[in-house]
Scaffold this active site. Sequence first.
Site, PDB file in Angstrom:
ATOM      1  N   HIS A   7      -0.554-100.797 -38.711  1.00 36.98           N
ATOM      2  CA  HIS A   7       0.841-100.866 -39.155  1.00 36.98           C
ATOM      3  C   HIS A   7       1.130 -99.822 -40.221  1.00 36.98           C
ATOM      4  CE1 HIS A   7      -1.197-103.848 -41.866  1.00 36.98           C
ATOM      5  NE2 HIS A   7      -0.442-103.289 -42.794  1.00 36.98           N
ATOM      6  N   HIS A  79       1.980 -98.055 -47.596  1.00 32.81           N
ATOM      7  CA  HIS A  79       0.619 -97.774 -47.128  1.00 32.81           C
ATOM      8  C   HIS A  79       0.580 -97.704 -45.606  1.00 32.81           C
ATOM      9  CE1 HIS A  79       0.496-102.328 -47.189  1.00 32.81           C
ATOM     10  NE2 HIS A  79      -0.195-102.162 -46.081  1.00 32.81           N
ATOM     11  N   GLU A 130      -5.033 -98.964 -46.048  1.00 29.21           N
ATOM     12  CA  GLU A 130      -5.579-100.304 -45.827  1.00 29.21           C
ATOM     13  C   GLU A 130      -6.491-100.212 -44.610  1.00 29.21           C
ATOM     14  OE1 GLU A 130      -2.585-103.210 -44.791  1.00 29.21           O
ATOM     15  OE2 GLU A 130      -3.944-104.901 -45.108  1.00 29.21           O
TER      16      GLU A 130
HETATM   17 CO    CO Z   1      -0.640-103.811 -44.782  1.00 33.96          CO
END
Ligand code: CO
Length: 134
Positions: A7, A79, A130
């Site tokens: 994502h 992020h 991440e």
């Molecule tokens: Co995230």
Amino acid sequence: MIGRLNHVAIAVPDLAAAAAQYRDTLGADVGPAQDEPDHGVTVVFITLPNTKIELLTPLGTNSPITAFLEKNPSGGIHHLCYEVTDILAARDHLRGLGARVLGSGEPKIGAHGKPVLFLHPKDFTGTLLELEQA
Ligand code: CO
């Protein structure tokens, strides 16, 4: 080592307004808001054909995204999340190359119920990364 883009996360000052814009203006498949107290955020996931968008807004008084929204009051990309098959092996490999892992360095359970870690943006072209074990 990294796999799919899981994502792109966007920090927003008004989660309901941002979710409505993705649903009503952009015509996207928008999920329900979920509180993530361990991460200090409330999230909404938007499912696209090839990846997801994570809308984030602060939850509680010590949210890690409060300072980001002070610098970016209308919101902004916060992020990117990449999938890895073994998060501990990925962490140890990256640490061995000098990358900084945020927090305790131990994976936390993320919004999808899977272990996640964050890597220092200064070590990765100014982008908070991440890693999610998928
Ligand atoms: Co995230």
